[in-house]
Design an enzyme around this catalytic site. Structure first.
Site, PDB file in Angstrom:
ATOM      1  N   ASP A 235       5.444  46.538 -48.807  1.00 53.74           N
ATOM      2  CA  ASP A 235       6.844  46.941 -48.844  1.00 53.74           C
ATOM      3  C   ASP A 235       7.070  48.080 -49.838  1.00 53.74           C
ATOM      4  OD1 ASP A 235       9.545  45.954 -47.918  1.00 53.74           O
ATOM      5  OD2 ASP A 235       9.880  45.796 -50.074  1.00 53.74           O
ATOM      6  N   GLU A 309       4.388  50.691 -46.050  1.00 48.02           N
ATOM      7  CA  GLU A 309       5.739  51.108 -45.654  1.00 48.02           C
ATOM      8  C   GLU A 309       6.147  52.190 -46.645  1.00 48.02           C
ATOM      9  OE1 GLU A 309      10.429  49.969 -45.427  1.00 48.02           O
ATOM     10  OE2 GLU A 309       9.184  49.441 -47.119  1.00 48.02           O
TER      11      GLU A 309
END
Ligand code: GLC
Length: 590
Positions: A235, A309
């Site tokens: 993330d 990401e």
């Protein structure tokens, strides 16, 4: 605990080269399955609910695994299911080494992993390193400890500006709206230091210059690798390090809130370091962290993967995240945000493949996820819908559900024909649209609250998905309860309404995935077909002997059937030899 992989998986064949690497070498060295994999994103809250409380859970996922085997995916990525107060739907982690009771237990996770592997499917989990939850024991300890303490050094605490320190340390604005800083209160009730949070007030940023933090995360990686996971989706992998001095910064209006979006598609490699970089995104020092994680993965047998990401543009800068000693994949958000235009797609495809090839990595392709408007809706909207804006009752630009799903099918048929790895977001295989009429009081995304309703946020793509027409919660769970309300009229999208029905979106996905595997598209290459005489609205290429033609324009085009041979797949019916607008076909010479 470790689980056995079904021997069926990772069985690549011939001597195809991919990004200059001989495929047989890849197979011999453990197959590097992720280079060509189709990875299915499960958003646990909204996939399947086993106990009827309205929130999806791990046991629900396990019960639905056979449907993913039937779909034909190679791997699953699970969005967070860790202990969390759920202020950002689990991307606010309070314990990285445990399962939130709302989703189940560690034993449920082990069962899910074992059954996934038994079906020959890999499993990757989400790692959220940029910030913890404010409920995490580390943050609680930091609040309780004095200024300058070891505990506070693990986060980004700073004194405020102004005579009383009541102004935030700089002007940064949170991705979800409002200031990126919140002020603490001291034990005696007086106002204290401020802490940084790129996202919600409940998501304090960690200090990634801190050695203790770095060591903790290596252990967290090992915790899940020891359990047998095949890797991690990382993330906010462009956010961990902030520029020294935390200088003021105002992003250009056309930049997305996560970064990117205001930079040309191609930048000369020599100029990459001079493009303006926000002080909280894409700082060079993040790469050292990923080199360390790569070493941790290498301590393990098998073929484990890190997927970034990172909303970084241009693509040749993003390629730095997937250098051979860092991560393995990065989501291609430049592709996700490209318009449905043959010219634009061709440029993005070429640029992506070339950029990642310079570091020996495959490109990824993605059209939907839990943060963006579902592509069955987005592709019928005009430009200008930035990440996190969402769409709702007051949005002027109204989607066209019929055109949207038609384009989505055509766009997916392009994506799944490309070499490299593709990501699918749960529900897109049903042609599911964004839920655009959620009542204000049902919304839960912090973006909605922090912008006082100015931006709708991401709830519309997170509504629990439909499995059975006519059943309570469309078969999401045994009860009618769902954490976000499901719209009326979703029977037609339910899996059982489409299963075995020729021409349904589900059957299109199944066929595409089967043909992708048979024709080895993941390890193939794109050869553009310029001599078929199509105009600029048509995308035409071959991959491993299959011709792919997509009409992104508004006028039908004639297909030279004698030249192209057998029709393998059509995203919508093809009458005679006419390729209607918003249609993609796959053909193979006899
Ligand atoms: C990532 C996640 C998003 C989350 C944010 C903060 O962008 O995909 O859902 O809100 O990080 O963790």
């Amino acid at each position: 605990m470790t689980t056995e992989l079904n021997p069926e998986i990772g069985e690549p064949s011939e001597t195809v080269t991919f990004a200059g690497i001989d495929r047989e070498t890849l197979v011999a060295t453990g197959s590097e399955w992720w280079r060509s994999a189709v990875i299915y994103q499960i958003y646990p809250r909204s996939f399947a609910d086993s106990d009827g409380d309205g929130l999806g859970d791990l046991a629900g996922i396990t019960s639905r695994l056979p449907s993913l085997k039937e779909l034909g995916v190679d791997a699953i990525w699970l969005s967070p299911f860790f202990t969390s107060p759920q202020h950002d739907a689990g991307y606010d982690v309070a314990d990285y080494r445990d399962v939130d009771p709302r989703f189940g237990t560690l034993a449920d996770f082990d069962t899910l992993l074992a059954e996934t592997h038994a079906l020959g499917i890999r499993l990757i989990v989400d790692l959220v390193p940029n910030h913890t939850s404010w409920d995490h024991a580390w943050f609680k300890a930091a609040l309780a400890a004095p200024e300058g303490s070891e505990e506070r050094e693990r986060y980004m605490f700073r004194d405020g500006l102004g005579p009383n320190g009541d102004l935030p340390p700089n002007n940064w604005e949170s991705v979800f709206g409002g200031p990126m800083w919140s002020r603490t209160t001291n034990a005696d009730g007086t106002p204290g230091q401020w802490y940084l949070h790129i996202f919600d007030i409940s998501q304090p940023d960690l200090n990634w210059e801190n050695e203790w933090v770095k060591a903790q995360f290596k252990d967290i990686l090992r915790f899940w690798l020891d359990r047998g996971v095949d890797g991690f989706r990382v993330d906010v992998a462009h956010g961990l390090i902030k520029e020294d001095g935390l200088p003021d910064y105002t992003p250009p209006a056309e930049a997305g809130s996560m970064g990117g979006g205001a930079i040309p598609l191609e930048v000369d490699p020599d100029d990459l370091d001079s493009i303006p970089t926000p002080p909280y995104w894409a700082q060079d020092a993040v790469h050292e962290i990923y080199r360390g994680w790569n070493e941790v993965l290498n301590e393990y047998e098998g073929d484990r993967v890190l997927c970034a990401e990172a909303w970084v543009e241009p693509l040749n800068k993003l390629a730095r995240w997937v250098r051979s000693d860092e991560m393995h994949q990065a989501f291609n958000f430049t592709y996700l945000t490209a318009n449905w235009s043959a010219e634009e797609l061709r440029l993005v495809i070429d640029t992506s493949i070339a950029a990642f090839a310079t570091v020996g990595a495959p490109s990824t392709w993605v059209l939907s996820n839990h943060d963006v408007i579902r592509h069955a809706t987005r592709l019928s909207l005009g430009p200008g819908h930035l990440q996190g804006d969402g769409i709702g009752p007051r949005t002027d630009d109204r989607p066209d559900p019929v055109a949207g799903v038609r384009r989505a099918r055509a766009a997916t048929a392009v994506m799944l024909a490309l070499p490299g790895s593709a990501y699918i977001y749960q529900g897109e295989e049903f042609g599911l649209p964004e839920s655009i009429d959620l009542p204000d009081e049902a919304r839960q995304d912090p973006t909605w609250f922090r912008t006082h309703g100015e931006r709708y946020g991401r709830d519309g793509c997170r509504v629990p998905i439909p499995w059975e027409a006519g059943a309570p919660s469309y078969g999401f769970g045994p009860a009618d309860a769902t954490w976000l309300p499901q719209p009326e009229g979703w029977d037609e999208y339910a899996r059982d309404s489409q299963s075995g029905v020729p021409g349904s979106t589900l059957e299109l996905y199944k066929l595409a995935l089967a043909l992708r595997g048979e024709n080895d598209f993941g390890f193939g290459s794109v050869e553009w077909l310029d001599d078929l005489g199509f105009g600029t609205d048509v995308l035409a290429f071959t991959n491993n002997g299959v011709t792919v033609i997509a009409n992104t324009g508004t006028t039908p085009v004639e297909l030279p059937l004698e030249e192209l041979g057998e029709l393998l797949l059509a995203s919508d019916p093809v009458d005679e030899a006419v390729l209607a607008p918003d249609t993609t076909v796959w053909m193979r010479s006899a």
